[in-house]
Design a protein around this motif. Sequence first.
Motif, PDB file in Angstrom:
ATOM      1  N   THR A 141       2.009  -2.738   0.907  1.00  0.00           N
ATOM      2  CA  THR A 141       1.816  -2.239  -0.455  1.00  0.00           C
ATOM      3  C   THR A 141       2.542  -3.097  -1.484  1.00  0.00           C
ATOM      4  O   THR A 141       2.996  -2.595  -2.512  1.00  0.00           O
ATOM      5  CB  THR A 141       2.283  -0.781  -0.558  1.00  0.00           C
ATOM      6  OG1 THR A 141       3.666  -0.699  -0.175  1.00  0.00           O
ATOM      7  CG2 THR A 141       1.454   0.123   0.345  1.00  0.00           C
ATOM      8  N   THR A 155      -3.882  -2.474  -1.455  1.00  0.00           N
ATOM      9  CA  THR A 155      -3.181  -2.640  -0.187  1.00  0.00           C
ATOM     10  C   THR A 155      -3.790  -3.745   0.655  1.00  0.00           C
ATOM     11  O   THR A 155      -4.944  -4.134   0.480  1.00  0.00           O
ATOM     12  CB  THR A 155      -3.197  -1.342   0.645  1.00  0.00           C
ATOM     13  OG1 THR A 155      -4.535  -1.067   1.076  1.00  0.00           O
ATOM     14  CG2 THR A 155      -2.661  -0.169  -0.153  1.00  0.00           C
ATOM     15  N   THR A 169       0.072  -1.049   6.954  1.00  0.00           N
ATOM     16  CA  THR A 169      -0.420  -1.177   5.589  1.00  0.00           C
ATOM     17  C   THR A 169       0.681  -1.759   4.729  1.00  0.00           C
ATOM     18  O   THR A 169       1.815  -1.254   4.726  1.00  0.00           O
ATOM     19  CB  THR A 169      -0.854   0.193   5.025  1.00  0.00           C
ATOM     20  OG1 THR A 169      -1.855   0.753   5.869  1.00  0.00           O
ATOM     21  CG2 THR A 169      -1.407   0.042   3.620  1.00  0.00           C
ATOM     22  N   HIS A 185      -9.048   2.274   4.208  1.00  0.00           N
ATOM     23  CA  HIS A 185      -8.943   1.989   2.779  1.00  0.00           C
ATOM     24  C   HIS A 185      -9.593   3.125   1.989  1.00  0.00           C
ATOM     25  O   HIS A 185     -10.552   3.756   2.453  1.00  0.00           O
ATOM     26  CB  HIS A 185      -9.634   0.663   2.444  1.00  0.00           C
ATOM     27  CG  HIS A 185      -8.861  -0.548   2.853  1.00  0.00           C
ATOM     28  ND1 HIS A 185      -7.641  -0.893   2.299  1.00  0.00           N
ATOM     29  CD2 HIS A 185      -9.141  -1.535   3.759  1.00  0.00           C
ATOM     30  CE1 HIS A 185      -7.205  -2.016   2.842  1.00  0.00           C
ATOM     31  NE2 HIS A 185      -8.087  -2.417   3.737  1.00  0.00           N
ATOM     32  N   ARG A 227      -4.227  -4.374   4.815  1.00  0.00           N
ATOM     33  CA  ARG A 227      -4.113  -3.687   6.109  1.00  0.00           C
ATOM     34  C   ARG A 227      -4.292  -4.683   7.252  1.00  0.00           C
ATOM     35  O   ARG A 227      -5.098  -5.606   7.162  1.00  0.00           O
ATOM     36  CB  ARG A 227      -5.157  -2.572   6.248  1.00  0.00           C
ATOM     37  CG  ARG A 227      -4.821  -1.317   5.460  1.00  0.00           C
ATOM     38  CD  ARG A 227      -5.885  -0.245   5.635  1.00  0.00           C
ATOM     39  NE  ARG A 227      -5.538   0.976   4.933  1.00  0.00           N
ATOM     40  CZ  ARG A 227      -4.990   2.060   5.504  1.00  0.00           C
ATOM     41  NH1 ARG A 227      -4.754   2.056   6.805  1.00  0.00           N
ATOM     42  NH2 ARG A 227      -4.700   3.129   4.790  1.00  0.00           N
TER      43      ARG A 227
END
Length: 282
Positions: free
Chosen positions: A243, A227, A241, A203, A229
């Motif tokens: 988005t 985001t 990841t 991150h 993860r």
Amino acid sequence: MFTSDVFVSTVCALEPLDLSTRPYDCVAAHPAGALAASASLDSFIRVFDVESNSTIATLEAPPSEVWNMQFDPKGTLLAVAGGGSASVKLWDTSSWQLVSTLAVPRPEPTKPSDRSASGKFVLSVAWSPDGKRLACGSMDGTIAVFDVPRSKFLHHLEGHYMPVRSMVYSPVDPRILFTACDDTHVHLYDAEGKSLVGAMSGHVSWVLSIDASPDGAAVATGSSDRTVRLWDVGMRASMQTMTNHTDQVWGVAFRPPGGTGIRAGRLASVSDDKSISLYDYS
């Protein structure tokens, strides 16, 4: 164990989620699923029936605001992180009476200038899967571990140097604690041995939320970098990841084990963009 074959697909994004009239800071679900508790920064906690939305109890936790709370695995206690009160309060869920206040001590100062530092500010709590340990994350990056049956402070875990916003114990190993911090890192601690056993990075801003998969093989994190993860615990690496969100992600949660007719690999995230995203992973 997750490998490089991990795949996450977005099931749907639920929006808009209108939070404008709900000044809630945190919500905790009872393990049985019938009750939940919500709190805001006014130090009041509302316990309510999920189906009827009727209020079961209203708890007051002065003198400070409520930043985070969690029911223990059996649902018999509710732990409440008390912010500037430097304490965690424990409420009995059968009577909704306050049964204990755990004072979070400061670590021994490493240099004379540390003695004038401000007191603890408790941001997060996490129960071990056996309900015997409670970890408390603080603004200064330290984590206090308590023996709950004895109401005894055991030790601090160190390694972070910024606010610890979220924590979760491994559901399969009561020694392992995962932590999310403003320093952008995710740590793995042996909470009994007082040691940092691993760290994961990826991150680019604060890590605000963390949860562990039911089999303990993966953790998911949400960040102010917008985001989500998914991390492989064994490989200590980010595997994917997501988005979907357009603002910081304040909560992530895996679906608990059990149930029928619902995919076991389900992950949810909630964001300041007023949406909830659901993912399937395999």
